[in-house]
Design a protein around this motif. Sequence first.
Motif, PDB file in Angstrom:
ATOM      1  N   UNK A 186       0.840  -1.308  -0.093  1.00 35.82           N
ATOM      2  CA  UNK A 186      -0.126   0.095   0.025  1.00 35.82           C
ATOM      3  C   UNK A 186       0.726   1.216   0.059  1.00 35.82           C
ATOM      4  N   UNK A 187       2.336   1.041   0.021  1.00 37.52           N
ATOM      5  CA  UNK A 187       3.035   2.349   0.108  1.00 37.52           C
ATOM      6  C   UNK A 187       4.252   2.183  -0.870  1.00 37.52           C
ATOM      7  N   UNK A 188       4.159   3.109  -1.794  1.00 32.74           N
ATOM      8  CA  UNK A 188       5.473   3.084  -2.683  1.00 32.74           C
ATOM      9  C   UNK A 188       6.474   4.236  -2.280  1.00 32.74           C
ATOM     10  N   UNK A 189       7.705   4.057  -1.989  1.00 31.27           N
ATOM     11  CA  UNK A 189       8.708   5.207  -1.789  1.00 31.27           C
ATOM     12  C   UNK A 189       9.507   5.147  -3.097  1.00 31.27           C
ATOM     13  N   UNK A 202      14.920  14.045  -3.423  1.00 30.26           N
ATOM     14  CA  UNK A 202      14.269  13.754  -2.465  1.00 30.26           C
ATOM     15  C   UNK A 202      13.565  12.404  -2.312  1.00 30.26           C
ATOM     16  N   UNK A 203      13.121  11.879  -1.266  1.00 33.11           N
ATOM     17  CA  UNK A 203      12.178  10.689  -1.305  1.00 33.11           C
ATOM     18  C   UNK A 203      10.814  11.016  -1.095  1.00 33.11           C
ATOM     19  N   UNK A 204       9.955  10.244  -1.771  1.00 30.87           N
ATOM     20  CA  UNK A 204       8.489  10.706  -1.686  1.00 30.87           C
ATOM     21  C   UNK A 204       7.810   9.389  -1.547  1.00 30.87           C
ATOM     22  N   UNK A 205       6.483   9.505  -0.985  1.00 31.78           N
ATOM     23  CA  UNK A 205       5.822   8.362  -0.968  1.00 31.78           C
ATOM     24  C   UNK A 205       4.392   8.651  -1.567  1.00 31.78           C
ATOM     25  N   UNK A 213      -2.665   5.031  -7.430  1.00 30.57           N
ATOM     26  CA  UNK A 213      -1.584   5.181  -6.637  1.00 30.57           C
ATOM     27  C   UNK A 213      -1.687   6.990  -6.404  1.00 30.57           C
ATOM     28  N   UNK A 214      -1.801   7.332  -5.168  1.00 33.31           N
ATOM     29  CA  UNK A 214      -2.127   8.762  -4.825  1.00 33.31           C
ATOM     30  C   UNK A 214      -1.060   9.752  -5.336  1.00 33.31           C
ATOM     31  N   UNK A 215      -1.410  10.984  -4.975  1.00 37.05           N
ATOM     32  CA  UNK A 215      -0.182  12.080  -4.851  1.00 37.05           C
ATOM     33  C   UNK A 215       0.869  11.944  -4.250  1.00 37.05           C
TER      34      UNK A 215
END
Length: 790
Positions: A186-189, A202-205, A213-215
Motif C-alpha cells: 500500500x505504500x511506494x517510496x 528527495x524521497x517521496x511516498x 496510486x495517490x499524489x
Amino acid sequence: YSKIIFFDMKRTIYTIISVAFLHQSGWAQSEIPNNEKVTIYNESTINTKNLEYSPAFYENGIVFISSDPKKAQKAFDFRQGKKASTIMISRRGPEGMLNAPDIFAKEITSALNDGPVSFDRTNETIFFSTNNQSTTGKKIKAKDGLVKQKIQSAVSQGGVWTNLTDLSFNDIEFVYVHPSLSVDGNMLIFASNKDGGYGGMDLYVSKKIGEIWGEPENLGPNVNSEKNEVFPYIHPDGTLYFACDGKNSLGGLDIFSSVMLNDEFQEAANIGKPFNSEADDFGFILDLERKNGYFTSNRSGGKGEDDIYSFSSPEKIGTEPEKNQDKPIVLLINDNSDGTDLSEVSIKICPLGEYEIGDQVTDNEGNIIKLTSTDSTNILTTIVNSEGIPITRGADGKIIVNLKNGDYFINLSKEGYKTKQTIVNISDDRAEMMLLLEKVSDNSVALTGTLKNNRGQAISNATMTITEENSNEVQEIKTDNFGKYSFNVKPNTNYSVTATKDNHLAATVKFNSGNEPASATDIPLNMVMAEITTPLPTGRVFQLSNVYYNYNDATLRPDAKKDLDPLVSILKTYPEVEIELSSHTDCRGKAEYNQELSQRRAESVVKYLTDHGIDGNRVKAVGYGESRIRNHCKDGIACSDAEHQVNRRTEVKVSKGGNDLDESVIEKLYGKNLADLSANEVSTGRDDKVVHIEDEEEDMKVSGDDVIKISGKTGNGNFLVVAGSFQKEDNALNHLSKLKSKGFDLATVRFMEDIRFYRVVISESTMLPDALATYKQLRARKIQAFIIRD
C-alpha cells in the motif's frame, strides 16, 4: 545517469574485503549497533569492471542493475560514458553464492536505462525505473532536452511480464526513480527531483487508494535534506533504508535508516561502518531475519566501479523497531443468520488495559482518569480515555479502525439487534475483522439506562447482569464510559438487574417489562451503586508522569498538559479534595538554588490549576529541591540527562481525601458521635447495610443516602466483615485462599441468594465494635473490606 541523477559520486580510497569490522563508537546514532561481527563478501561472480548496483531480493537470488549487459541491445548513455543499464538476475547456488547473471526479462527490457526494481511480496508485480519513451521506443524529452526517468509497473502472467503501466504521478519534466514497495503493498517510496523538495533528489511516498496510486508526498526533513536522498528500501519490519550524500555522511553516499512511528518516519540515522565508508555506499537490502543482505559500494578492493557486496552476521543486525504500530483494519459487521452486511451500527473500541481499570475517576464529561499504583513506590499516573479509538469510513463505505497489536474491548449496538460486547486480540497481519450481530425477537423491547454512583457520576466498566426469573436466562454487559447500558427484554416478563464493580456495593433492581408493544419507547432503568472506598484517600501520593522540566527551568513544558488537565478534572469532580504539590530537582547545581527552583516549579503548576478554575486554597505548593533524589544520581556521580530527568518531577499528595466525613458530619446525621454508636442502634429497611471506617480519621463513611438509618433500640445485630463480592464462585475461592494464607483462617465464602453473589466473609459478630476491630485489622494490612449487617 540511471544510477544517480544530477550529481557526481565521490571516488576515494577505502580498503575492505571479506573481513569482520569493528563498530566505530563515535557513531553513537547508528541504528545498527551489532556491526562488530558483520562479514562482508564481494560477489565477484556478478560484478564486472562497470556498474553493478541496487540489488533486490527475488526468489532464490537477487535482481540487480548492470551497465555491462553483453546480451542486451542497449543504447550508449553518453552522460554515464557507458551502455544504458539493464535489469539482471542471479540465483544462488548450493553453497549460497550467486551464479553468473542473465537478463531478467526481455519483455520489460528497453534500449534505454532500466531499473532499479522492487517486487510485491508475491513476486507477481514489479515496479521499476525506465527512461521516458513511447511504445515504439522513441525517446520523450523534457523541455531541457533531457530524457528523464519514470516508474512503471508490470504483472507476471504465465512467466511473462505483461500490462506495462506508467504510474499516474509521472511527469516528463522530472525524474522518478528507485521505487520500493512496502510489504503490505500500500505504500511506494521513490526518489524524485520534482518541484517543492528540500534540494537535489528527495524521497517521496505514494499511497495506494483502491487501485490508484495517490499524489506523492515528500517524506519531510527527518529523511530529506538539501543534498540527495536516493535508493530507498522498505524492510518488512517497516524500517526505511536509503542513501544520502549529505547529513553526516562518511564520504559520498552513505546508507541511513529511519523507523516509522505514528505514520511518520523519524529522524534518519547513519548506520555506520562497515556498511558505510569514505566511498559511495547505497542500495542496501536486509532479509526478514535481519542477518543477511546485500549492498552496493565503489570502495577500493572491488572488481569494478560499483560492486555488489553480500553481508552476514551470526546475530540480528540493528535494533528491531517497535512493531506495535497502528495498522488499518476493515471491520465487517454482519447479520449472524444470513451474513447480510449491516450499516448504521454504533461502534466503540477501547484497549482492554484502559477499559478494565480498577481505581478510577469518571468526571462529569465522561472522561476516565486512570490511577495506576506501582507496588514499590505507590506512585500513580493519570490517563484520560473518553471516546475510544476513532473509527472512519472510507470512500467505499468500509469501516476502518487503526489498531496496534493487543487486546481490545468492542461494543456494538444497532436497532433491532442484541447489543454485542466482545474482546478481540490483534496479533497478526489481518486486514479485516468480521463481527456478527444477532437479531432480537419481534416482540422484544430495549431496556436502557445509566448507572451512577451516590455522587451522581457515571460508573464505567461495571458489570450489568440481567436475569429472566422464570427461565434463569442471563445476559451480561458492561457499562460504557458514560455509565450507559442496554438490554433486550421480552414483554410482560419479570427480570432482575444487578450491577457490580470492585470497590462498590452491588445494587439489584427487580422489575416487570410490562405489556408494551415492540414499537414502544425504550424502557428506562437508571440505577445507583454506592461506593465503599474513597477514590482519593488521604495520604496517597501520585506522580504527574508527564510534568517534567528542562534543565534549570521552572516553565511548564507543553507535554505537562497531559497530566494537568486530568488533575483539574479530578479536583473539580471532588471539590472537597485538597492536595500538596511537591516539585523536585536533580542534584546538579547548588542545593540552595535547587530549593528555590523547585519552589518556583511547584508554583507554576499551582498557577496552571488556578487558571483553570481551581481554588488556590485547596492546593499547596512545596519545593523539595534535591533532598529527595529517587535514583543513584547524587552529587559527584556521573549520570545521563535522562537519568537526571527522573528526579526532575512533580508529585501530588492528597492532604484531604475525597468524601471524608468527620465526626461533626456523623453527629449531624445520627445525633451522636462515633464512640456512642452501638450495634443495637442500627437498623435498616434494606438488605445491604454498609459501615465503612477510615483508619486514620476514625470516621464513619456512609455509602448511599439511605444505606444506614438510626431508629432506636432494635435488639442485637449480626455484622459481617466482607473482603470481596464475586459473581463466580471460583474467583471467591481463590480470594479466600489468599486471605487464609495471610492468617485469616476463619474466613468463609457465602452465596447470597438475594443478590446471587459469593461473598468472602472474614468474621461475623453481634456487636459493631467487634466488627470494627476486625475491619481495622484488615485495613492496616491494606486489605479492602466493608461491614454489612446481615
